[in-house]
Structures are given as structure tokens and as C-alpha cells.
Scaffold this active site. Sequence first.
Site, PDB file in Angstrom:
ATOM      1  N   ARG A   1      25.001  -4.269  12.793  1.00 47.50           N
ATOM      2  CA  ARG A   1      24.994  -4.907  11.470  1.00 47.50           C
ATOM      3  C   ARG A   1      26.058  -6.008  11.388  1.00 47.50           C
ATOM      4  O   ARG A   1      27.154  -5.849  11.932  1.00 47.50           O
ATOM      5  CB  ARG A   1      25.249  -3.841  10.403  1.00 47.50           C
TER       6      ARG A   1
ATOM      7  N   HIS B   1      20.425  -5.786  13.626  1.00 44.78           N
ATOM      8  CA  HIS B   1      19.691  -6.003  14.883  1.00 44.78           C
ATOM      9  C   HIS B   1      18.997  -7.371  14.966  1.00 44.78           C
ATOM     10  O   HIS B   1      17.846  -7.471  15.405  1.00 44.78           O
ATOM     11  CB  HIS B   1      18.670  -4.884  15.092  1.00 44.78           C
TER      12      HIS B   1
ATOM     13  N   HIS C   1      17.497  -0.583  23.031  1.00 45.80           N
ATOM     14  CA  HIS C   1      17.495   0.445  21.990  1.00 45.80           C
ATOM     15  C   HIS C   1      16.526   1.581  22.336  1.00 45.80           C
ATOM     16  O   HIS C   1      15.783   2.054  21.472  1.00 45.80           O
ATOM     17  CB  HIS C   1      17.105  -0.206  20.655  1.00 45.80           C
TER      18      HIS C   1
ATOM     19  N   TYR D   1      15.163   5.259  22.926  1.00 42.31           N
ATOM     20  CA  TYR D   1      15.434   6.607  22.410  1.00 42.31           C
ATOM     21  C   TYR D   1      15.082   7.577  23.533  1.00 42.31           C
ATOM     22  O   TYR D   1      13.908   7.657  23.926  1.00 42.31           O
ATOM     23  CB  TYR D   1      14.530   6.930  21.227  1.00 42.31           C
TER      24      TYR D   1
ATOM     25  N   ASP E   1      25.716   8.000  14.279  1.00 46.37           N
ATOM     26  CA  ASP E   1      25.167   6.642  14.263  1.00 46.37           C
ATOM     27  C   ASP E   1      26.346   5.697  14.493  1.00 46.37           C
ATOM     28  O   ASP E   1      26.423   4.636  13.900  1.00 46.37           O
ATOM     29  CB  ASP E   1      24.501   6.377  12.899  1.00 46.37           C
TER      30      ASP E   1
ATOM     31  N   GLU F   1      23.352   2.968  22.872  1.00 45.16           N
ATOM     32  CA  GLU F   1      23.239   1.500  22.841  1.00 45.16           C
ATOM     33  C   GLU F   1      24.554   0.869  23.323  1.00 45.16           C
ATOM     34  O   GLU F   1      25.473   0.636  22.533  1.00 45.16           O
ATOM     35  CB  GLU F   1      22.887   1.035  21.430  1.00 45.16           C
TER      36      GLU F   1
HETATM   37  C1  G6D Z   1      19.176   3.059  11.448  1.00 42.39           C
HETATM   38  O1  G6D Z   1      21.561   3.068  11.235  1.00 42.39           O
HETATM   39  C2  G6D Z   1      20.505   3.207  12.160  1.00 42.39           C
HETATM   40  C3  G6D Z   1      20.638   2.159  13.235  1.00 42.39           C
HETATM   41  O2  G6D Z   1      21.837   2.389  13.978  1.00 42.39           O
HETATM   42  C4  G6D Z   1      19.434   2.238  14.174  1.00 42.39           C
HETATM   43  O3  G6D Z   1      19.555   1.252  15.168  1.00 42.39           O
HETATM   44  C5  G6D Z   1      18.167   2.034  13.355  1.00 42.39           C
HETATM   45  O4  G6D Z   1      18.072   3.012  12.349  1.00 42.39           O
HETATM   46  C6  G6D Z   1      16.941   2.167  14.234  1.00 42.39           C
HETATM   47  O5  G6D Z   1      19.189   1.889  10.699  1.00 42.39           O
END
Ligand code: G6D
Length: 346
Positions: free
Chosen positions: A80, A105, A179, A181, A252, A312
Site C-alpha cells: 500500500r 499493489h 503474490h 498463495y 498480513d 511476498e
Molecule cells: C488484502 O491486506 C491484504 C493484502 O496484503 C493482500 O495482498 C490482498 O488482500 C490480496 O488486501
Amino acid sequence: MEITKRLFGYVKNKPVIAFQLKNDHGIKMTCLNYGCVISELIVPDKDGKFENIVLGFDHIEDYIKYSPYFGAVVGRVAGRIKDAEFELNGKVYKLSKNENGNQLHGGDHGFHHVIWNASTIEREDAVGAEFSYSSADGEEGYPGNLEIQVTYLLTNNQELLITYRGKTDKKTIVNVTNHSYFNLSGNLKRDVKEHTLQLDSDQFLELDKELLPTGKKLNVDGTVFDFRHGRKIRDGIESRHPQNVLVGNGYDHPFLLKGDKNPIILQDQESGRILEVETDQPAVVLYTSNSLTDDFSIRGRRSKKYLGVCLETQGVPDAIHHPEFPSVVLNPGEEYTARTKYAFRV
Ligand code: G6D
């Protein structure tokens, strides 16, 4: 080593090509020229069973409609940026806003959402894909024509090497990451609560209610943020620590890395799969998919919170507003480079 290419679909009438990379030990990875997305990563478990360990889709429409950056390269600046603006050389640049008046992002039309030029790499002991994109001066509000390149290299040593390179014709800011998962259970059999993480970091960044760094570095000692000796993801989900609660019960957070050789190690006991991550970057954002919604399916499996964990590796989020953080400024004549290695072990 093997590379195959196939048409995956279309985005704004441009073809999306899927590149399937396979090494000599059966490890398989599929990546797309749409957002440099890694859509599949097939690796063995302790019994030699090959299964997918990343969240992704088989149809481009699902990426457009549902994907919260699954497998994508995010940027021009990951994370952010407060108020979606920053100053360079006395000029204020206003970025596109896509979350609470901030930019997340790289904006809605950031790198995750564009079609990249693509070529393949074939070597004796590695196969790969090289993606490049010309991000125009003013795109999503960023100054400078940025030539950015992302290389994925799958080796015969069960490793995925990711290299980012960038050059600009005008002072700008750059901080990109992948990014993906991860879910080491294989084919999303279980969520990641029982995964254990080992991370040699003494400090993480405090977040405010908009999930922006406050600038305060918090020590991990005595908290569920201490991963130095290994810890289950579950601990942060069940924790009442205000920072775990703030982000939707989980993690996060950016963790500050010490630049030592200690890999970040994610493990799933039941499958025996181990993911080792090494990077030259100063931070890693640990995100335990706390915001994953359940209004779509992922290859037949209902989406839900905690189905994946993101590591990340990147520059420190919102660094442009925190001079005490390593700089993300790129000047003409300089080259932005970042490297991360994912190693797949059992
Ligand atoms: C949410 O806060 C999280 C971010 O860190 C993440 O990258 C996103 O979802 C996919 O906004």
C-alpha cells in the site's frame, strides 16, 4: 526438461499463453503471460505423490472475476502507498486509488492485470519463461517509462529462481513481488493452519487500521510473530494480539529480514512437503489469506479463509513515506534487480 505452450484464453482480445515448464524429476509449473501468473506448481509429497501447491485457476475468466492476485507479479509498487501519492524532487505524483483512498499493489491496472511479452528459456539443467513489459510514464500515476522484466527458471535442483530487472528514463519508485498463495497439503486438501513457518526475523512492522505501516518496528519476542524457532500459522489466527485481530485474525505483516542466508521455511507435516525461500530483499510480507472470501471455487474446492499463505519477498511497504526504510527509488542509469529462490523439498 520440457516446455510446452498453449492458448489459455483472451484478455481484452489479446491472447493469454500458458507456459508449462517441467524438470527431469517431474516437477511441473505453469505460468501465464497475464500478470506473470504462476497458475500451477506440481511437486511431490513424502510418498512421491505429485500435487499442486498453489492457489490458481484453469480459466482466464476466473482470474479476471475472482483472483486476489493469485500467483501474480504485483507492482509497479507492491503493498500500500498512503493516500496514493508521493513526492520526488519536489513534485507530487498522484496514483490511482483502489483501497480506502490509498493504492494497493500498483492499482487496479497494475502489473498483475497486464499482458506481458513472453519468451522461453531452455538450458541443460533449467527451463524457464522470461516476461517483459513497458510500463508507460504516468501509468497508474507513476513517473517514468519503466522497462520491467521477470524471469522464472525451473531447475533440476527442484528450485524456482525468480529474477526481476527494471530500468527507467525518469526518477521513479519500483518494488515488485510475486503474490503466490502456497498450500503444501496438495490440491488444497487442507487449509494452512497446521503449516509451520520458520522465519529468522526479529522485527515486524506495526500496521494501522488501513493496513499501512505506522513506521513502528515491533520486536517479535514473546509474541506469535516470533517464527525464529518455527511456529504454526494457527497461532496467529487464534491470537488475541491486536495486530493479529486488526488484519482479520491472522498475519498480513511485513517482517524485516537480516540479509543472512537463513531461508524462510514453510512446512506441512502431513504431506512432508517443505518450501524453502531465499531472497535478496529486505522484507517479506506474510499474508495468511485472512480476506479470502467463500463466494467462488478454486478447481472445484470452495474458497475460504486460510486456504493459502503468501510469502511476498519485497522492499519495505510504503517505503517512499518512510525515509528510515531501504529506498525504493530508481534513477535513470540504475538497474532495479530483485531475486527470490523457492526450493521444493520433502
Ligand atoms: C488484502 O491486506 C491484504 C493484502 O496484503 C493482500 O495482498 C490482498 O488482500 C490480496 O488486501
